[in-house]
Design an enzyme around this catalytic site. Structure first.
Site, PDB file in Angstrom:
ATOM      1  NE  ARG A  71      -4.389  -1.501   1.452  1.00 26.68           N
ATOM      2  CZ  ARG A  71      -5.199  -2.244   2.215  1.00 26.68           C
ATOM      3  NH1 ARG A  71      -4.937  -2.397   3.493  1.00 26.68           N
ATOM      4  NH2 ARG A  71      -6.262  -2.816   1.700  1.00 26.68           N
ATOM      5  CE  LYS A 105     -18.186 -15.660   7.425  1.00 27.56           C
ATOM      6  NZ  LYS A 105     -17.929 -14.388   8.089  1.00 27.56           N
ATOM      7  N   GLY A 147      -8.230  -9.047  -0.483  1.00 27.20           N
ATOM      8  CA  GLY A 147      -6.999  -9.236   0.294  1.00 27.20           C
ATOM      9  C   GLY A 147      -6.345 -10.594   0.098  1.00 27.20           C
ATOM     10  N   GLY A 198     -12.702  -4.307   0.275  1.00 25.65           N
ATOM     11  CA  GLY A 198     -14.132  -3.984   0.388  1.00 25.65           C
ATOM     12  C   GLY A 198     -14.569  -2.952  -0.634  1.00 25.65           C
TER      13      GLY A 198
HETATM   14  P1  ADP Z   1     -10.644 -12.214  -0.394  1.00 29.14           P
HETATM   15  O1  ADP Z   1      -9.943 -11.599   0.790  1.00 29.14           O
HETATM   16  O2  ADP Z   1      -9.703 -12.428  -1.539  1.00 29.14           O
HETATM   17  O3  ADP Z   1     -11.890 -11.469  -0.769  1.00 29.14           O
HETATM   18  P2  ADP Z   1     -12.111 -14.091   1.219  1.00 29.14           P
HETATM   19  O4  ADP Z   1     -11.876 -13.194   2.383  1.00 29.14           O
HETATM   20  O5  ADP Z   1     -13.467 -14.204   0.675  1.00 29.14           O
HETATM   21  O6  ADP Z   1     -11.087 -13.694   0.042  1.00 29.14           O
HETATM   22  O7  ADP Z   1     -11.734 -15.599   1.622  1.00 29.14           O
HETATM   23  C1  ADP Z   1     -10.480 -16.013   1.895  1.00 29.14           C
HETATM   24  C2  ADP Z   1     -10.432 -17.236   2.794  1.00 29.14           C
HETATM   25  O8  ADP Z   1     -11.246 -18.303   2.364  1.00 29.14           O
HETATM   26  C3  ADP Z   1      -9.023 -17.739   2.776  1.00 29.14           C
HETATM   27  O9  ADP Z   1      -8.380 -17.396   3.962  1.00 29.14           O
HETATM   28  C4  ADP Z   1      -9.158 -19.236   2.574  1.00 29.14           C
HETATM   29  O10 ADP Z   1      -8.380 -19.997   3.463  1.00 29.14           O
HETATM   30  C5  ADP Z   1     -10.636 -19.495   2.791  1.00 29.14           C
HETATM   31  N1  ADP Z   1     -11.079 -20.677   2.038  1.00 29.14           N
HETATM   32  C6  ADP Z   1     -10.970 -20.894   0.720  1.00 29.14           C
HETATM   33  N2  ADP Z   1     -11.441 -22.116   0.391  1.00 29.14           N
HETATM   34  C7  ADP Z   1     -11.868 -22.697   1.536  1.00 29.14           C
HETATM   35  C8  ADP Z   1     -12.455 -23.974   1.841  1.00 29.14           C
HETATM   36  N3  ADP Z   1     -12.704 -24.869   0.893  1.00 29.14           N
HETATM   37  N4  ADP Z   1     -12.771 -24.218   3.137  1.00 29.14           N
HETATM   38  C9  ADP Z   1     -12.524 -23.298   4.088  1.00 29.14           C
HETATM   39  N5  ADP Z   1     -11.971 -22.089   3.866  1.00 29.14           N
HETATM   40  C10 ADP Z   1     -11.644 -21.787   2.596  1.00 29.14           C
HETATM   41 MG    MG Z   2     -10.571 -11.538   2.864  1.00 27.94          MG
END
Ligand code: ADP
Ligand code: MG
Length: 397
Positions: free
Chosen positions: A36, A200, A353, A376
């Site tokens: 950043r 989620k 992230g 976000g």
């Molecule tokens: P981003 O930050 O890129 O938007 P998210 O915050 O939505 O991504 O999700 C990231 C997390 O999801 C990671 O830390 C990863 O470990 C978890 N994850 C991915 N696949 C699975 C899975 N099959 N079961 C549990 N956790 C998972």
């Molecule tokens: Mg995240």
């Protein structure tokens, strides 16, 4: 949306207040990842080259309205001083006295850095008096904090609103983010492939529903995939399923059908008996999982199919890891997606992230067209939400 342009200003000798997103991860006062800070440099270097006098403000972490030494911007200030080759003076008490009072007393080569904005409850309350203390007396306000653009906070919304249009402008990072994300949201060339993973469904529902209007293929991975598979009646063993989110999945299928978007789900998995870093990875062929096993990554067949779609796409947007990439045994899916994006001729954008961390783990960062610095904020932008921080900079006509 129309904005002023930083390159249109005569800057020599001008007092410029720049709002940045210097929210870097810190551990014991050490910066763990300075991306950043690096992303802020083009604007800062330009302002210095044009001989503007520089003041900087940012938030860091969530100190909840009171001073927390562990979340001080001091280490960030030291790093900025090294990178810019200037002295950086950290100023703490700008809530009592307008920031420009101290600024006036600094030498013209010293840079002022306001201590963590979120040490003051007035920042998150979008308080206009606090905002006035931040920008009063400055000739120009530059907002380059894309990562904070979805927050209606004083330094992002109330401050520019106090100023006439001519005295507020986005910086270069902000411009770049808006251009890249607008391209994905409004003008993506077909075939447009959207890859969504992560934990989620609820976090991603807005983006999925909006991008379904323009994409051709929606590739689902991560923990989310198991809620989708379960919705279709597939056995997913001990995988993480959000059973209260089936209505959201239903809405996605309904919209996808209306828009003729193909939704792709994993057809094989890398699974484990427990959610643990050292869990033994088990290969599971086929879309269903036996009881007792939880899916922690997409399998090789799924990865190959997803990579093929990415290779023949014209636009690809990726958010959310396809597996628990933090653990090497379950990282192949996310790293493989990163690799395919790097090799694709498509216009490629990655946001979020953890997805960005996965991209760097794959060493693929340099070959992606745009890596969003706003987690976000980029998701909300792609949802079609008007970000308050952008609205506050927008020109009326
Ligand atoms: P981003 O930050 O890129 O938007 P998210 O915050 O939505 O991504 O999700 C990231 C997390 O999801 C990671 O830390 C990863 O470990 C978890 N994850 C991915 N696949 C699975 C899975 N099959 N079961 C549990 N956790 C998972
Ligand atoms: Mg995240």
């Amino acid at each position: 949306m129309k904005f002023n342009k930083l390159t249109d200003y005569h800057l020599e000798g001008k007092a410029v207040m720049v709002r940045l997103d210097l929210n870097v991860p810190l551990k014991d006062g050490r910066i763990l990842d300075e991306s950043r800070i690096q992303a802020a440099l083009p604007t800062l270097e330009y302002l210095l080259e044009k001989k503007a006098r520089l003041a900087i403000m940012s938030h860091l972490g969530r100190p909840k309205g009171k001073a927390d030494p562990a979340l001080s911007l001091a280490p960030v200030g030291e790093r900025l001083a090294e990178l810019l080759g200037r002295e950086v003076v950290l100023v703490r008490d700008y809530e009592e006295e307008p920031a420009d009072q101290v600024f006036k007393q600094l030498g013209k080569n010293q840079i002022m850095l306001l201590e963590n904005l979120r040490f003051h409850a007035a920042e998150t309350a979008n308080d206009p008096d606090f905002a006035s203390h931040l920008i009063k007396g400055f000739d120009l306000y530059v907002n380059d904090a894309f990562g904070a653009a979805h927050r209606a906070h004083a330094s992002v919304v109330a401050a520019p609103q106090l100023l006439p249009e001519a005295k507020r402008t986005p910086g270069f990072l902000m411009e770049k983010e808006i251009a890249a994300l607008s391209l994905v949201r409004d003008q993506a060339k077909a075939p447009f492939v959207v890859v969504i993973g992560g934990a989620k469904v609820a976090d991603k529902i807005g983006v999925i529903l909006n991008l379904i209007n323009s994409c051709n293929d929606l590739l689902i991975g991560g923990a989310m995939a198991y809620t989708f598979l379960r919705y279709l009646g597939v056995e997913v063993g001990a995988s993480r399923v959000e059973s209260d989110k089936m209505d959201l999945v239903e809405a996605i299928y309904r919209n996808a059908k209306a828009r003729k978007v193909t939704i792709h789900l994993p057809c094989d998995h890398i699974a484990a008996t427990a959610f643990e870093p050292n869990a033994a990875p088990l290969s599971v062929a086929g879309e269903s999982l036996p009881s007792g096993l939880m899916g922690l990554d997409i399998g090789p067949k799924t990865l190959a199919a997803y990579q093929a779609l990415i290779r023949s796409a014209a636009t690809v947007f990726w958010n959310g890891p396809l597996g628990v990439f933090e653990w090497d045994a379950f990282a192949a899916g996310s790293l493989g997606i990163a690799q395919a994006m790097a090799e694709s001729k498509a216009y490629t954008v990655v946001g979020g992230g953890e997805s960005v961390a996965a991209l760097h783990k794959a060493g693929a960062g340099a070959r992606i067209d745009h890596i969003s610095t706003g987690g976000g904020a980029s998701l909300e932008f792609l949802e079609g939400v008007t970000l308050p921080g952008l609205k506050a900079l927008e020109l009326e006509s």
